[in-house]
Scaffold this active site. Structure first.
Site, PDB file in Angstrom:
ATOM      1  N   GLY A   1      63.698  16.668  40.102  1.00 53.91           N
ATOM      2  CA  GLY A   1      63.151  17.938  39.657  1.00 53.91           C
ATOM      3  C   GLY A   1      63.595  19.100  40.512  1.00 53.91           C
ATOM      4  O   GLY A   1      64.236  18.931  41.554  1.00 53.91           O
TER       5      GLY A   1
ATOM      6  N   THR B   1      61.983  21.255  42.452  1.00 56.55           N
ATOM      7  CA  THR B   1      61.472  21.350  43.820  1.00 56.55           C
ATOM      8  C   THR B   1      62.143  20.318  44.715  1.00 56.55           C
ATOM      9  O   THR B   1      62.517  20.613  45.858  1.00 56.55           O
ATOM     10  CB  THR B   1      59.942  21.155  43.841  1.00 56.55           C
ATOM     11  OG1 THR B   1      59.339  22.022  42.891  1.00 56.55           O
ATOM     12  CG2 THR B   1      59.384  21.469  45.222  1.00 56.55           C
TER      13      THR B   1
ATOM     14  N   ASP C   1      58.749  13.978  46.591  1.00 55.94           N
ATOM     15  CA  ASP C   1      58.865  14.316  45.174  1.00 55.94           C
ATOM     16  C   ASP C   1      57.932  15.473  44.841  1.00 55.94           C
ATOM     17  O   ASP C   1      56.989  15.759  45.590  1.00 55.94           O
ATOM     18  CB  ASP C   1      58.525  13.096  44.307  1.00 55.94           C
ATOM     19  CG  ASP C   1      59.174  13.153  42.928  1.00 55.94           C
ATOM     20  OD1 ASP C   1      59.791  14.185  42.593  1.00 55.94           O
ATOM     21  OD2 ASP C   1      59.053  12.163  42.184  1.00 55.94           O
ATOM     22  N   GLY C   2      58.198  16.120  43.729  1.00 53.97           N
ATOM     23  CA  GLY C   2      57.338  17.190  43.246  1.00 53.97           C
ATOM     24  C   GLY C   2      56.281  16.645  42.305  1.00 53.97           C
ATOM     25  O   GLY C   2      56.074  15.436  42.191  1.00 53.97           O
TER      26      GLY C   2
ATOM     27  N   ASP D   1      54.026  17.915  38.414  1.00 56.59           N
ATOM     28  CA  ASP D   1      53.752  18.908  37.370  1.00 56.59           C
ATOM     29  C   ASP D   1      52.322  19.427  37.475  1.00 56.59           C
ATOM     30  O   ASP D   1      52.036  20.558  37.076  1.00 56.59           O
ATOM     31  CB  ASP D   1      54.003  18.292  35.992  1.00 56.59           C
ATOM     32  CG  ASP D   1      55.453  17.850  35.834  1.00 56.59           C
ATOM     33  OD1 ASP D   1      56.342  18.693  35.988  1.00 56.59           O
ATOM     34  OD2 ASP D   1      55.687  16.645  35.585  1.00 56.59           O
TER      35      ASP D   1
ATOM     36  N   GLY E   1      56.537  13.590  35.565  1.00 57.14           N
ATOM     37  CA  GLY E   1      57.358  13.098  34.467  1.00 57.14           C
ATOM     38  C   GLY E   1      57.937  14.164  33.572  1.00 57.14           C
ATOM     39  O   GLY E   1      58.558  13.846  32.556  1.00 57.14           O
TER      40      GLY E   1
ATOM     41  N   GLY F   1      60.450  15.818  34.122  1.00 53.33           N
ATOM     42  CA  GLY F   1      61.898  15.604  34.131  1.00 53.33           C
ATOM     43  C   GLY F   1      62.320  14.273  33.539  1.00 53.33           C
ATOM     44  O   GLY F   1      63.519  13.993  33.439  1.00 53.33           O
TER      45      GLY F   1
ATOM     46  N   GLU G   1      60.072   7.054  39.496  1.00 53.79           N
ATOM     47  CA  GLU G   1      59.317   7.780  40.514  1.00 53.79           C
ATOM     48  C   GLU G   1      58.094   6.988  40.950  1.00 53.79           C
ATOM     49  O   GLU G   1      57.790   6.906  42.144  1.00 53.79           O
ATOM     50  CB  GLU G   1      58.909   9.152  39.964  1.00 53.79           C
ATOM     51  CG  GLU G   1      60.076  10.111  39.817  1.00 53.79           C
ATOM     52  CD  GLU G   1      59.722  11.392  39.085  1.00 53.79           C
ATOM     53  OE1 GLU G   1      60.536  12.329  39.119  1.00 53.79           O
ATOM     54  OE2 GLU G   1      58.637  11.449  38.464  1.00 53.79           O
TER      55      GLU G   1
ATOM     56  N   LYS H   1      50.773  24.630  40.492  1.00 55.07           N
ATOM     57  CA  LYS H   1      50.610  23.253  39.987  1.00 55.07           C
ATOM     58  C   LYS H   1      49.204  22.698  40.201  1.00 55.07           C
ATOM     59  O   LYS H   1      48.895  21.604  39.723  1.00 55.07           O
ATOM     60  CB  LYS H   1      51.634  22.326  40.673  1.00 55.07           C
ATOM     61  CG  LYS H   1      53.085  22.783  40.515  1.00 55.07           C
ATOM     62  CD  LYS H   1      53.488  22.871  39.054  1.00 55.07           C
ATOM     63  CE  LYS H   1      54.884  23.421  38.865  1.00 55.07           C
ATOM     64  NZ  LYS H   1      55.924  22.545  39.377  1.00 55.07           N
TER      65      LYS H   1
END
Length: 221
Positions: free
Chosen positions: A33, A35, A84-85, A87, A98, A100, A106, A124
């Site tokens: 993603g 970020t 990881d980023g 949503d 998810g 992306g 992930e 977020k």
């Protein structure tokens, strides 16, 4: 401060947080993603000596410079840090991921990591997960049957047309489904035949959330 700069600040903070603990045998897990791409930039610029990286998607792997060895999860014993980023996230560090399309890989990497660090900006945050459509990776044969079941649960499933995951599966995005008890809904959806994985990260929450706003960076743990 624009959103990209907030994402970049969050990614820099994550890299600075883990850098003192990185050793020559360290393995970093990297998500997917916009970020996470900023974190990859920091990692590439530093060009540090570690064992290597495990990426959750082909897209992320392509961004890693060649001086880092790229492993499959099957090739390593564990992941020291997974970055990881998200949503969406709530105050309990539960997530929706998810957007992306890499949610299955992930989640696998998150479960396999010693520490899961989620990097986000303040947009977020939510008190109740579900404003962002919940992605579900499904086997093609089961897509319509799963969608009908989700409708009975009160959600509105929309097929992500033209998108195929790195695993060769399809995604349906579930709108208007309030997620009041995330870990229960996560398990309930995953028990439907044909579901590969869903984007609720509650049974494996983030250990640390690094959240950038216009004026500061908050570390939630």
């Amino acid at each position: 401060m624009n959103q990209d700069l907030k994402k970049q600040n969050s990614a820099k903070e994550a890299f600075n947080l883990i850098r003192p603990d990185l050793q020559k045998d360290s393995v970093i897990g990297i998500g997917t993603g916009s970020t996470t791409n900023f974190f990859i930039e920091e990692l590439n610029k530093a060009n540090i000596h570690i064992k290597g990286v495990v990426c959750s998607s082909n897209a992320s792997e392509k961004l890693i410079i060649n001086s880092y060895e790229k492993f499959s999860l099957n090739d390593v014993h564990s992941i020291d840090f997974y970055i990881d980023g998200a949503d969406e996230f709530n105050d309990r560090r539960e997530l929706i991921k998810g957007g992306g399309g890499a949610l299955t890989r992930e989640k696998i990497l998150a479960y396999s990591s010693d520490k899961f660090i989620c990097i986000v900006d303040e947009t977020k945050h939510t008190n109740l997960l579900g404003k962002f459509p919940l992605p579900i990776e499904v086997i093609e044969l089961a897509r319509s049957a799963i969608s009908r079941t989700i409708m009975k649960m009160g959600g509105k499933p929309i097929y992500r047309s033209g998108f195929i995951t790195d695993n060769g599966n399809q995604i349906i995005d579930i709108h208007n489904l309030p997620i009041e008890i995330p870990y229960e809904l996560e398990e309930k959806i995953n028990n439907l035949p044909g579901v590969v994985e869903n984007g609720i990260f509650a049974n494996r929450r983030a250990d640390i959330i690094i959240c950038a706003s216009g004026s500061s960076i908050e570390i939630i743990q």
